[in-house]
Design an enzyme around this catalytic site. Structure first.
Site, PDB file in Angstrom:
ATOM      1  N   ARG A 133       0.737  -1.132  -0.030  1.00 27.11           N
ATOM      2  CA  ARG A 133      -0.234  -0.006   0.013  1.00 27.11           C
ATOM      3  C   ARG A 133       0.868   1.275   0.063  1.00 27.11           C
ATOM      4  NH1 ARG A 133      -5.068  -0.886   4.011  1.00 27.11           N
ATOM      5  NH2 ARG A 133      -6.006  -2.722   2.850  1.00 27.11           N
ATOM      6  N   ASP A 190     -15.588   9.609   8.904  1.00 25.10           N
ATOM      7  CA  ASP A 190     -14.422   8.547   8.872  1.00 25.10           C
ATOM      8  C   ASP A 190     -13.350   9.251   8.879  1.00 25.10           C
ATOM      9  OD1 ASP A 190     -14.565   5.283   7.517  1.00 25.10           O
ATOM     10  OD2 ASP A 190     -12.672   6.562   7.398  1.00 25.10           O
TER      11      ASP A 190
END
Ligand SMILES: C[S@@+](CC[C@H](N)C(=O)[O-])C[C@H]1O[C@@H](n2cnc3c(N)ncnc32)[C@H](O)[C@@H]1O
Length: 289
Positions: free
Chosen positions: A58, A157
């Site tokens: 990632r 979030d």
């Protein structure tokens, strides 16, 4: 929706990638220790040692995007620059979600909303605390509308990438293929022409949901009105016990007496808390005293 955070067509095997093909060499022990410390500090996320390859894959994308030749240099940038810190957080969060995931929670909320509909009560206030790409929040909005119950959904979030997708309210057909056809017609518009294969949330739902960034690790939390229900599902799995306990305390303060705290299928952090009692599978009610 699960964003593929490692996928990048430009990462196809090629000569210029050879330098990156050995995670153990490039993401060395000290780098990995630092990644784990930083993501714990920034987001409360405790990454296990088994996540090393995931971290490598990632973050490699971020290294390339920023033209960095080593993880060490990249991690210096993360610490020096707020924008890259956010990109680092976005890269390391896990955002798997779905419409009406764990449907029993929506049945429970639907029953509460139906019982309230038509009564002279304030509109229901619901918080979706790790809303990811929005499916949970839109599912809550559908439940309120179907019950004829006034309310608002505050959806937050830490990850700014998923919030963009959530607020857009546009999904690939296959994301809604499991929905009841009547529900689909009532709450979505189907794309045509160049939008074929996509659906978009109808305006009637959009007026019920507000998306915003919020890091649950923030201290102190800003003052706000109390909620009738808090959904904190599949968010705390990577948090340690102490952070989970702190969250349960904060949720208890923010819930109205009798309000619901709904957690994910493998989570039970409110179970031992004096201010919650179990009221169904992974569902807790704030006691009234
Ligand atoms: C697996 S998703 C769960 C989505 C949805 N609640 C569900 O159950 O389908 C977890 C979400 O929690 C968010 N998250 C992780 N750490 C967070 C934090 N410290 N503050 C707020 N959100 C966080 C992630 O960005 C991710 O989108």
């Amino acid at each position: 929706m699960q964003l593929d955070k490692a996928a990048d067509p430009s990462l196809a095997i090629g000569a210029e990638l050879r330098a990156f093909d050995d995670p153990a060499t490039l993401l060395n022990d000290a780098d990995f220790v630092l990644v784990r410390r930083l993501i714990a500090d920034y987001a409360g996320i405790k990454l296990s040692p088994q996540k090393r390859n995931m971290v490598y894959n990632r973050l490699l994308r971020r290294l390339r995007a920023r033209g960095m030749g080593s993880f060490g240099a990249y991690l210096n940038l993360v610490q020096a620059e707020a924008a890259e810190r956010q990109a680092f957080i976005n890269a390391l969060t896990t955002n798997l979600t779905a419409f009406f995931r764990e449907p029993h929670h929506f049945e429970l909320l639907g029953a509460v909303a139906k019982a309230r509909a038509g009564q002279r009560l304030a509109p229901m206030r619901i918080w979706s605390t790790g809303c990811s790409t929005g499916e949970e929040a839109w599912s809550l909005a559908m439940v309120l509308r179907e019950a004829g119950c006034a309310g608002t959904i505050h959806a937050t979030d830490i990850d700014t990438d998923v919030l963009g997708a959530a607020a857009a309210g546009v999904y690939r057909d296959e994301r809604v293929s499991g929905l009841d056809p009547q529900r689909l017609r009532q709450h979505f518009l189907r794309g045509t022409g160049s939008n074929e294969g996509w659906v978009s949330v109808r305006r009637e739902l959009r007026t019920l949901v507000k998306f915003a960034q919020f890091n649950l690790q923030t201290t102190p939390w800003p003052a706000q009105d109390r909620f009738d229900a808090i959904f904190c599902r599949n968010v705390v799995i990577y948090f340690d016990k102490e952070f989970q306990k702190r969250l349960a305390d904060r949720f208890a303060q923010l819930l109205l007496p009798g309000g619901l705290l709904i957690v994910g299928h493998s989570e039970s952090f409110p179970a031992a808390h004096a201010q919650f009692r179990s009221c169904g599978r992974t569902a807790y009610q704030r006691v009234t005293t």
